[in-house]
Write an enzyme that holds these catalytic residues in place. Structure first.
Site, PDB file in Angstrom:
ATOM      1  CG  ASP A   1      -5.099  -5.811   9.329  1.00  0.00           C
ATOM      2  OD1 ASP A   1      -4.686  -5.810   8.043  1.00  0.00           O
ATOM      3  OD2 ASP A   1      -6.249  -5.714   9.779  1.00  0.00           O
ATOM      4  CB  SER A   2      -4.896   0.390   9.393  1.00  0.00           C
ATOM      5  OG  SER A   2      -4.371   0.119   8.012  1.00  0.00           O
TER       6      SER A   2
ATOM      7  CE  LYS B   1      -3.669   9.572   8.004  1.00  0.00           C
ATOM      8  NZ  LYS B   1      -3.755   8.968   6.800  1.00  0.00           N
TER       9      LYS B   1
ATOM     10  CG  ASN C   1      -1.812   1.045   1.489  1.00  0.00           C
ATOM     11  OD1 ASN C   1      -1.343   2.097   1.125  1.00  0.00           O
ATOM     12  ND2 ASN C   1      -3.023   0.687   1.488  1.00  0.00           N
TER      13      ASN C   1
ATOM     14  CG  PHE D   1      -3.837   6.181   2.040  1.00  0.00           C
ATOM     15  CD1 PHE D   1      -2.898   6.903   3.091  1.00  0.00           C
ATOM     16  CD2 PHE D   1      -4.088   4.952   2.103  1.00  0.00           C
ATOM     17  CE1 PHE D   1      -2.566   5.983   4.153  1.00  0.00           C
ATOM     18  CE2 PHE D   1      -3.804   4.171   3.451  1.00  0.00           C
ATOM     19  CZ  PHE D   1      -3.184   4.832   4.348  1.00  0.00           C
TER      20      PHE D   1
END
Ligand code: IMP
Length: 193
Positions: free
Chosen positions: A72-73, A175, A9, A152
């Site tokens: 993992d989110s 962020k 990703n 994203f």
């Protein structure tokens, strides 16, 4: 420190580069198999990804690394009973991200509370030890419409608590001060230091 990131990703890879400065990252190779994520919880998936990638790297890796880091989110929306949650990457398959964002908003029951949170679980699998996990989350709510082109994934939908703009509108510097991934990354850094 040299770390293999168990992810393709691009958004996550960029954020880890910003969050864990000084670490040398290797990206998951293009010719390597897809990394499975079959668990019911963020934690299962993070551990599965890190141990799968570590096993593969032991057999096929091209240079030594200290360990493997996986993430993992997902976005958990209260009015959708926590969804898409652990299935965030698999929600509305085949749609482009902007269409996914709109589909998700369309699922919101009229008048429902818009509270939501991003959750991130990192798994660190050192080459010579047992894997460990670190978590982080950030509370907020869904915007009425997707807004902004920073970041994203579901960033254009998510307004963090205390702010009026979405993660898609806020700078990456902002962020990184409050995101689920930055909080989990801080816990990871404290542990490995
Ligand atoms: P997974 O961890 O590979 O299952 O994918 C998680 C998915 O959740 C990503 O593909 C994004 O759609 C979403 N996601 C996770 N973290 C973020 C974030 O920081 N911003 C926006 N979307 C995110």
């Amino acid at each position: 420190m040299k770390i293999l990131l168990a992810s393709r990703n691009a958004g996550k890879l960029r954020e880890f580069g910003e969050l864990l400065q000084g670490v040398e990252f290797l990206a998951w190779p293009a010719d390597a198999p897809d990394i499975p994520e079959e668990g019911a919880f963020f934690q299962d998936n993070a551990l599965q990804k890190a141990t799968f990638a570590r096993d593969w790297w032991r057999r096929h890796g091209t240079s030594p690394v200290d360990g493997v880091l996986s993430d993992d989110s997902g976005l958990c929306v209260d009015a959708l009973w926590g969804g898409p949650g652990v299935l965030s990457a698999r929600f509305a398959p085949g749609l482009a991200q902007d269409a996914k964002n709109r589909r998700l908003l369309a699922l919101m029951p009229p008048g429902a509370a818009r509270s939501a949170r991003f959750v991130c679980v990192l798994a660190w699998a050192p080459m010579d030890g047992d894997p460990v996990t670190f978590g982080g989350s950030v509370e907020g709510h869904l915007a009425p419409e997707p807004r902004g082109s920073q970041g994203f994934g579901y960033d254009p939908l998510f307004v963090p608590e205390g702010y009026g703009q979405t993660f898609g509108e806020l700078s990456s510097a902002v962020k990184q001060t409050l995101s689920h991934r930055s909080r989990a990354s801080r816990a990871f850094l404290e542990a490995v230091r």
